[in-house]
Design a protein around this motif. Structure first.
Motif, PDB file in Angstrom:
ATOM      1  N   THR A 194      15.644  28.126 -40.130  1.00  0.00           N
ATOM      2  CA  THR A 194      16.401  28.036 -38.871  1.00  0.00           C
ATOM      3  C   THR A 194      17.518  27.021 -39.094  1.00  0.00           C
ATOM      4  OG1 THR A 194      16.207  27.848 -36.478  1.00  0.00           O
ATOM      5  CG2 THR A 194      15.068  26.177 -37.769  1.00  0.00           C
ATOM      6  N   SER A 195      18.566  27.173 -38.349  1.00  0.00           N
ATOM      7  CA  SER A 195      19.709  26.264 -38.495  1.00  0.00           C
ATOM      8  C   SER A 195      19.558  25.086 -37.542  1.00  0.00           C
ATOM      9  CB  SER A 195      21.006  27.013 -38.171  1.00  0.00           C
ATOM     10  OG  SER A 195      22.086  26.122 -38.166  1.00  0.00           O
ATOM     11  N   ALA A 196      19.824  23.926 -38.072  1.00  0.00           N
ATOM     12  CA  ALA A 196      19.733  22.728 -37.229  1.00  0.00           C
ATOM     13  C   ALA A 196      20.909  22.647 -36.267  1.00  0.00           C
ATOM     14  CB  ALA A 196      19.702  21.465 -38.092  1.00  0.00           C
ATOM     15  N   ARG A 197      22.060  23.145 -36.692  1.00  0.00           N
ATOM     16  CA  ARG A 197      23.296  23.022 -35.910  1.00  0.00           C
ATOM     17  C   ARG A 197      23.486  24.194 -34.969  1.00  0.00           C
ATOM     18  NH1 ARG A 197      24.697  18.028 -35.941  1.00  0.00           N
ATOM     19  NH2 ARG A 197      24.682  17.133 -37.989  1.00  0.00           N
ATOM     20  N   SER A 198      24.075  23.909 -33.822  1.00  0.00           N
ATOM     21  CA  SER A 198      24.404  24.978 -32.891  1.00  0.00           C
ATOM     22  C   SER A 198      25.683  25.657 -33.359  1.00  0.00           C
ATOM     23  CB  SER A 198      24.572  24.443 -31.477  1.00  0.00           C
ATOM     24  OG  SER A 198      25.682  23.594 -31.417  1.00  0.00           O
TER      25      SER A 198
END
Length: 135
Positions: free
Chosen positions: A129-133
């Motif tokens: 999953t990506s930490a950043r939006s």
């Protein structure tokens, strides 16, 4: 026993949500954190303590702000919020009295929160999953 059940619950729920792809929406863990932050408030209402309610609302607000920051910017804020809430759970019985809290809850929730934080950190560091939006 509460520690084991909390730990296993967090792991099973985390793995199930990943397997079912429920956590592909980055809102999942911030929403979980918001719900977790309100549970002590619920216990204060159940215990009929206005004083505990005010305290729990104030503390819960900090965790909700971290959850929102995590959703808006980086899920690492949610990792920090979950881990910090786990520490808070452990300390809760020594900080103030909330008559609605079941005796087993702080240990259960502490274990759940810390394992959930570790699981989310693993998802981020393994790029599942990506930490950043998104911009």
């Amino acid at each position: 026993m509460a520690f084991t059940i909390g730990s296993v619950s967090a792991l099973v729920i985390g793995i199930a949500c990943t397997w079912l792809r429920m956590d592909r929406d980055r809102a999942m863990y911030p929403v979980v954190m918001i719900v977790i932050a309100f549970l002590y408030t619920l216990f204060a209402v159940m215990g009929g303590s206005a004083h505990a309610l005010v305290q729990e609302l104030a503390v819960g607000a900090v965790f909700i702000v971290l959850a929102i920051a995590g959703f808006k910017s980086s899920l690492w804020f949610v990792v920090v919020a979950l881990a910090a809430h786990g520490v808070f759970d452990f300390l809760h019985p020594y900080l103030y009295d909330n008559p609605g809290v079941p005796a087993w809850w702080p240990v259960f929730c502490s274990a759940y929160d810390i394992v959930a934080a570790a699981y989310l950190a693993w998802l981020i560091t393994t790029h599942k999953t990506s930490a950043r939006s998104a911009p």
